[in-house]
Design a protein around this motif. Structure first.
Motif, PDB file in Angstrom:
ATOM      1  N   THR A 128       0.837  -1.195   0.000  1.00  0.00           N
ATOM      2  CA  THR A 128       0.000   0.000   0.000  1.00  0.00           C
ATOM      3  C   THR A 128       0.872   1.245   0.000  1.00  0.00           C
ATOM      4  OG1 THR A 128      -1.606  -1.221   1.335  1.00  0.00           O
ATOM      5  CG2 THR A 128      -1.902   1.152   1.197  1.00  0.00           C
ATOM      6  N   VAL A 129       0.453   2.251  -0.764  1.00  0.00           N
ATOM      7  CA  VAL A 129       1.165   3.528  -0.803  1.00  0.00           C
ATOM      8  C   VAL A 129       0.893   4.268   0.502  1.00  0.00           C
ATOM      9  CG1 VAL A 129       1.334   5.737  -1.998  1.00  0.00           C
ATOM     10  CG2 VAL A 129       1.027   3.635  -3.303  1.00  0.00           C
ATOM     11  N   ILE A 130       1.952   4.797   1.128  1.00  0.00           N
ATOM     12  CA  ILE A 130       1.813   5.517   2.398  1.00  0.00           C
ATOM     13  C   ILE A 130       1.268   6.924   2.156  1.00  0.00           C
ATOM     14  CG2 ILE A 130       3.063   6.441   4.388  1.00  0.00           C
ATOM     15  CD1 ILE A 130       5.077   4.095   3.967  1.00  0.00           C
ATOM     16  N   ASP A 131       1.955   7.691   1.303  1.00  0.00           N
ATOM     17  CA  ASP A 131       1.547   9.069   0.991  1.00  0.00           C
ATOM     18  C   ASP A 131       1.108   9.127  -0.466  1.00  0.00           C
ATOM     19  OD1 ASP A 131       1.223  11.763   0.545  1.00  0.00           O
ATOM     20  OD2 ASP A 131       3.300  12.313   0.964  1.00  0.00           O
ATOM     21  N   PRO A 132      -0.190   9.189  -0.724  1.00  0.00           N
ATOM     22  CA  PRO A 132      -0.667   9.167  -2.111  1.00  0.00           C
ATOM     23  C   PRO A 132      -0.265  10.400  -2.928  1.00  0.00           C
ATOM     24  CG  PRO A 132      -2.500   9.471  -0.578  1.00  0.00           C
ATOM     25  CD  PRO A 132      -1.283   9.231   0.245  1.00  0.00           C
TER      26      PRO A 132
END
Length: 189
Positions: free
Chosen positions: A149-153
């Motif tokens: 999952t991406v932490i900071d989109p």
């Protein structure tokens, strides 16, 4: 293909241009760095295909397209590395390099409580003791044992891979020496 010679080390090797370096006479060394760009969530065990990123940084209408991360036939792999940028996973999920003939040369990065080590992971360089020649060549992929999952989109996210290998250099050609000019009969020096 361009090769850097000793004394010419002013920039990192350009994997996009297949640029190697003659660090030892008769051998060309290569460092291929690629990235698998992540958007949103990648489900477990789907795998990723890293690419050598084009020097054209815009996301669309690239005159030079990204290239797959490959190792040519006959290359001897001596080190790999993997890192995650702006990505988290679940628990002790792991990402790993895949596609080489010798699995012991494929780096694996395991998370701790969902967070990957910022320094990544690499196989140990042991002075060319552990090496393996890729007889048929290889295309590098990335395996993921858990969701990514991406932490900071709002920032770019990627899994980064590095494959280091060497190949035998080509035999010398006339440009590698100083051949004297031909002298026709009757000419003096």
């Amino acid at each position: 293909m361009s090769v850097i010679f000793p004394g010419n080390y002013v920039a990192h090797l350009n994997a996009y241009r297949d640029q190697g370096v003659y660090a030892i006479p008769g051998v060309e060394f290569y460092q291929v760095v690629g990235a698998a760009i992540i958007e949103g969530t990648v489900t477990a065990n789907t795998g990723l295909d890293p690419e050598i990123q084009s020097p054209d940084l815009r996301p669309d209408d690239k005159p030079r397209l990204n290239k797959p991360v490959t190792v040519p036939a006959g290359a001897t792999v001596y080190r790999t590395a993997i890192n995650a940028d702006n990505i988290e996973t679940v628990g002790a999920g792991a990402i790993a390099i895949d596609g080489l003939s010798q699995a012991t040369l494929e780096a694996t990065l395991a998370a701790t409580d969902g967070a990957f080590d910022v320094n990544g992971a690499s196989t140990a360089f042991d002075g060319f003791t552990t090496v393996f020649a890729e007889a048929a060549g290889a295309t590098i992929t990335i395996t993921n044992s858990a969701d990514l999952t991406v932490i900071d989109p709002d920032s770019q996210a990627a899994v980064l891979v590095e494959v280091c290998y060497y190949i035998d250099a080509a035999a010398p050609d006339p440009d590698d020496t100083h051949l004297p000019y031909k002298v026709e009969a009757g000419q003096g020096y």
